[in-house]
Design a protein around this motif. Structure first.
Motif, PDB file in Angstrom:
ATOM      1  N   ARG A 106       0.820  -1.213   0.000  1.00 28.51           N
ATOM      2  CA  ARG A 106       0.000   0.000   0.000  1.00 28.51           C
ATOM      3  C   ARG A 106       0.856   1.265   0.000  1.00 28.51           C
ATOM      4  O   ARG A 106       0.640   2.178  -0.785  1.00 28.51           O
ATOM      5  CB  ARG A 106      -0.930   0.026   1.208  1.00 28.51           C
ATOM      6  N   ILE A 107       1.831   1.322   0.881  1.00 28.86           N
ATOM      7  CA  ILE A 107       2.670   2.519   1.001  1.00 28.86           C
ATOM      8  C   ILE A 107       3.491   2.725  -0.266  1.00 28.86           C
ATOM      9  O   ILE A 107       3.572   3.828  -0.801  1.00 28.86           O
ATOM     10  CB  ILE A 107       3.582   2.411   2.235  1.00 28.86           C
ATOM     11  N   GLY A 108       4.115   1.668  -0.758  1.00 29.50           N
ATOM     12  CA  GLY A 108       4.961   1.777  -1.936  1.00 29.50           C
ATOM     13  C   GLY A 108       4.205   2.147  -3.194  1.00 29.50           C
ATOM     14  O   GLY A 108       4.677   2.954  -3.998  1.00 29.50           O
ATOM     15  N   VAL A 109       3.020   1.588  -3.361  1.00 24.44           N
ATOM     16  CA  VAL A 109       2.226   1.906  -4.549  1.00 24.44           C
ATOM     17  C   VAL A 109       1.711   3.347  -4.473  1.00 24.44           C
ATOM     18  O   VAL A 109       1.739   4.074  -5.469  1.00 24.44           O
ATOM     19  CB  VAL A 109       1.085   0.886  -4.742  1.00 24.44           C
ATOM     20  N   VAL A 110       1.277   3.777  -3.303  1.00 23.77           N
ATOM     21  CA  VAL A 110       0.840   5.165  -3.151  1.00 23.77           C
ATOM     22  C   VAL A 110       2.003   6.116  -3.448  1.00 23.77           C
ATOM     23  O   VAL A 110       1.829   7.133  -4.142  1.00 23.77           O
ATOM     24  CB  VAL A 110       0.254   5.411  -1.740  1.00 23.77           C
ATOM     25  N   THR A 166       4.566   5.497  -5.392  1.00 20.91           N
ATOM     26  CA  THR A 166       4.826   5.419  -6.831  1.00 20.91           C
ATOM     27  C   THR A 166       3.832   6.267  -7.610  1.00 20.91           C
ATOM     28  O   THR A 166       4.209   7.016  -8.514  1.00 20.91           O
ATOM     29  CB  THR A 166       4.784   3.956  -7.307  1.00 20.91           C
ATOM     30  N   VAL A 167       2.556   6.157  -7.257  1.00 18.95           N
ATOM     31  CA  VAL A 167       1.525   6.964  -7.929  1.00 18.95           C
ATOM     32  C   VAL A 167       1.813   8.447  -7.727  1.00 18.95           C
ATOM     33  O   VAL A 167       1.779   9.238  -8.681  1.00 18.95           O
ATOM     34  CB  VAL A 167       0.109   6.597  -7.418  1.00 18.95           C
ATOM     35  N   ALA A 168       2.103   8.839  -6.498  1.00 17.38           N
ATOM     36  CA  ALA A 168       2.360  10.255  -6.215  1.00 17.38           C
ATOM     37  C   ALA A 168       3.568  10.768  -6.996  1.00 17.38           C
ATOM     38  O   ALA A 168       3.531  11.865  -7.570  1.00 17.38           O
ATOM     39  CB  ALA A 168       2.573  10.455  -4.713  1.00 17.38           C
ATOM     40  N   THR A 206       3.051  13.505 -10.112  1.00 20.04           N
ATOM     41  CA  THR A 206       3.635  14.844  -9.943  1.00 20.04           C
ATOM     42  C   THR A 206       4.755  15.089 -10.952  1.00 20.04           C
ATOM     43  O   THR A 206       4.875  16.205 -11.475  1.00 20.04           O
ATOM     44  CB  THR A 206       4.165  15.071  -8.514  1.00 20.04           C
ATOM     45  N   ASP A 207       5.533  14.060 -11.258  1.00 16.82           N
ATOM     46  CA  ASP A 207       6.615  14.219 -12.226  1.00 16.82           C
ATOM     47  C   ASP A 207       6.064  14.533 -13.613  1.00 16.82           C
ATOM     48  O   ASP A 207       6.529  15.456 -14.286  1.00 16.82           O
ATOM     49  CB  ASP A 207       7.479  12.955 -12.249  1.00 16.82           C
ATOM     50  N   VAL A 208       5.070  13.796 -14.046  1.00 17.05           N
ATOM     51  CA  VAL A 208       4.505  14.027 -15.382  1.00 17.05           C
ATOM     52  C   VAL A 208       3.822  15.393 -15.452  1.00 17.05           C
ATOM     53  O   VAL A 208       4.021  16.147 -16.412  1.00 17.05           O
ATOM     54  CB  VAL A 208       3.527  12.890 -15.773  1.00 17.05           C
ATOM     55  N   VAL A 209       3.029  15.730 -14.450  1.00 24.38           N
ATOM     56  CA  VAL A 209       2.353  17.036 -14.455  1.00 24.38           C
ATOM     57  C   VAL A 209       3.387  18.170 -14.474  1.00 24.38           C
ATOM     58  O   VAL A 209       3.269  19.133 -15.250  1.00 24.38           O
ATOM     59  CB  VAL A 209       1.396  17.166 -13.242  1.00 24.38           C
ATOM     60  N   HIS A 210       4.413  18.047 -13.651  1.00 25.14           N
ATOM     61  CA  HIS A 210       5.468  19.065 -13.617  1.00 25.14           C
ATOM     62  C   HIS A 210       6.175  19.172 -14.962  1.00 25.14           C
ATOM     63  O   HIS A 210       6.375  20.273 -15.481  1.00 25.14           O
ATOM     64  CB  HIS A 210       6.462  18.736 -12.503  1.00 25.14           C
ATOM     65  N   VAL A 269       0.661   2.706 -14.362  1.00 30.82           N
ATOM     66  CA  VAL A 269       0.578   2.689 -12.897  1.00 30.82           C
ATOM     67  C   VAL A 269      -0.844   2.993 -12.445  1.00 30.82           C
ATOM     68  O   VAL A 269      -1.394   2.302 -11.579  1.00 30.82           O
ATOM     69  CB  VAL A 269       1.591   3.676 -12.272  1.00 30.82           C
ATOM     70  N   LEU A 270      -1.462   4.012 -13.030  1.00 32.00           N
ATOM     71  CA  LEU A 270      -2.820   4.365 -12.622  1.00 32.00           C
ATOM     72  C   LEU A 270      -3.818   3.254 -12.950  1.00 32.00           C
ATOM     73  O   LEU A 270      -4.775   3.031 -12.206  1.00 32.00           O
ATOM     74  CB  LEU A 270      -3.249   5.676 -13.283  1.00 32.00           C
ATOM     75  N   ALA A 271      -3.577   2.536 -14.044  1.00 35.21           N
ATOM     76  CA  ALA A 271      -4.480   1.447 -14.428  1.00 35.21           C
ATOM     77  C   ALA A 271      -4.304   0.199 -13.567  1.00 35.21           C
ATOM     78  O   ALA A 271      -5.220  -0.609 -13.452  1.00 35.21           O
ATOM     79  CB  ALA A 271      -4.274   1.099 -15.901  1.00 35.21           C
ATOM     80  N   THR A 272      -3.134   0.053 -12.949  1.00 33.45           N
ATOM     81  CA  THR A 272      -2.843  -1.201 -12.234  1.00 33.45           C
ATOM     82  C   THR A 272      -2.600  -1.024 -10.741  1.00 33.45           C
ATOM     83  O   THR A 272      -2.355  -2.009 -10.042  1.00 33.45           O
ATOM     84  CB  THR A 272      -1.600  -1.878 -12.845  1.00 33.45           C
ATOM     85  N   CYS A 273      -2.688   0.193 -10.237  1.00 35.47           N
ATOM     86  CA  CYS A 273      -2.272   0.438  -8.853  1.00 35.47           C
ATOM     87  C   CYS A 273      -3.131  -0.299  -7.829  1.00 35.47           C
ATOM     88  O   CYS A 273      -2.608  -0.749  -6.805  1.00 35.47           O
ATOM     89  CB  CYS A 273      -2.211   1.925  -8.553  1.00 35.47           C
ATOM     90  N   ARG A 274      -4.418  -0.452  -8.056  1.00 35.79           N
ATOM     91  CA  ARG A 274      -5.257  -1.177  -7.089  1.00 35.79           C
ATOM     92  C   ARG A 274      -4.803  -2.631  -6.969  1.00 35.79           C
ATOM     93  O   ARG A 274      -4.708  -3.173  -5.877  1.00 35.79           O
ATOM     94  CB  ARG A 274      -6.727  -1.109  -7.478  1.00 35.79           C
ATOM     95  N   ARG A 275      -4.535  -3.242  -8.092  1.00 37.53           N
ATOM     96  CA  ARG A 275      -4.077  -4.637  -8.062  1.00 37.53           C
ATOM     97  C   ARG A 275      -2.694  -4.744  -7.428  1.00 37.53           C
ATOM     98  O   ARG A 275      -2.433  -5.633  -6.625  1.00 37.53           O
ATOM     99  CB  ARG A 275      -4.048  -5.191  -9.488  1.00 37.53           C
ATOM    100  N   ALA A 276      -1.801  -3.810  -7.782  1.00 36.77           N
ATOM    101  CA  ALA A 276      -0.441  -3.846  -7.240  1.00 36.77           C
ATOM    102  C   ALA A 276      -0.435  -3.668  -5.731  1.00 36.77           C
ATOM    103  O   ALA A 276       0.386  -4.255  -5.034  1.00 36.77           O
ATOM    104  CB  ALA A 276       0.424  -2.783  -7.905  1.00 36.77           C
ATOM    105  N   ALA A 277      -1.354  -2.858  -5.223  1.00 37.18           N
ATOM    106  CA  ALA A 277      -1.442  -2.626  -3.775  1.00 37.18           C
ATOM    107  C   ALA A 277      -2.256  -3.710  -3.087  1.00 37.18           C
ATOM    108  O   ALA A 277      -2.401  -3.697  -1.870  1.00 37.18           O
ATOM    109  CB  ALA A 277      -2.057  -1.260  -3.501  1.00 37.18           C
ATOM    110  N   MET A 278      -2.779  -4.623  -3.852  1.00 36.87           N
ATOM    111  CA  MET A 278      -3.603  -5.736  -3.356  1.00 36.87           C
ATOM    112  C   MET A 278      -4.837  -5.217  -2.612  1.00 36.87           C
ATOM    113  O   MET A 278      -5.198  -5.727  -1.566  1.00 36.87           O
ATOM    114  CB  MET A 278      -2.795  -6.682  -2.485  1.00 36.87           C
ATOM    115  N   ILE A 279      -5.453  -4.183  -3.158  1.00 38.41           N
ATOM    116  CA  ILE A 279      -6.679  -3.644  -2.574  1.00 38.41           C
ATOM    117  C   ILE A 279      -7.849  -4.187  -3.378  1.00 38.41           C
ATOM    118  O   ILE A 279      -7.907  -4.043  -4.584  1.00 38.41           O
ATOM    119  CB  ILE A 279      -6.675  -2.103  -2.597  1.00 38.41           C
TER     120      ILE A 279
END
Length: 157
Positions: free
Chosen positions: A79-83, A85-87, A91-95, A127-137
């Protein structure tokens, strides 16, 4: 979300290899980004202005050399690592899009000339498409309200 559904992290007891593979892909991409940031730091130093960009942007890009490997380490805690990674990638792409749009208009033409940003956008979408699965949520349904919760032991009617 329906009243009988909750969001929870399921344990890796079944060996959720898919989630582990996704996190490994995240880690490899973040490790590649770490290499890029550290090679720039090694060649130009911590205070490099990346060719004349504002200090806020250059500090952000330099700090990614520290934040990216930290996210790799945090991926052992899904959970922590995926969050993280998403953050980082959002932020990197938007910046980066904001910087390119400001300094190299028009934006779409400039994007076509920066393949590294296209790769970041693709990684962000992945990452945005797979983050729920990666975080096992997962969303799991509660079978029904527990009778034990409604009536403590010995007080059932």
């Amino acid at each position: 979300m329906a009243a009988d559904e909750t969001t929870t992290a399921l344990p890796n007891a079944r060996g959720d290899r898919g989630a582990a593979v996704l996190r490994a892909i995240y880690a490899l991409c973040l490790a590649g980004a770490t290499y890029n940031h550290w090679s720039a730091i090694y060649r130009h130093g911590w205070l490099w202005d990346y060719g004349g960009y504002p200090r806020v942007s250059t500090t952000f890009w330099t700090m990614l050399g520290v934040v990216d490997p930290l996210a790799v380490l945090l991926l052992v805690r899904p959970r922590i690592g995926v969050v993280a990674t998403v953050a980082i990638i959002v932020t990197d792409v938007v910046h980066n899009i904001a910087v390119i749009g400001h300094y190299f208009p028009p934006l779409l033409t400039a994007l076509a000339t920066v393949p590294s940003l296209i790769a970041q956008i693709v990684f962000m979408v992945f990452v945005l498409a797979t983050c729920r699965r990666a975080a096992m949520i997962r969303r799991v349904r509660a079978s029904r309200p527990s009778v034990r919760r409604a009536f403590p032991a010995g007080e059932r009617r």
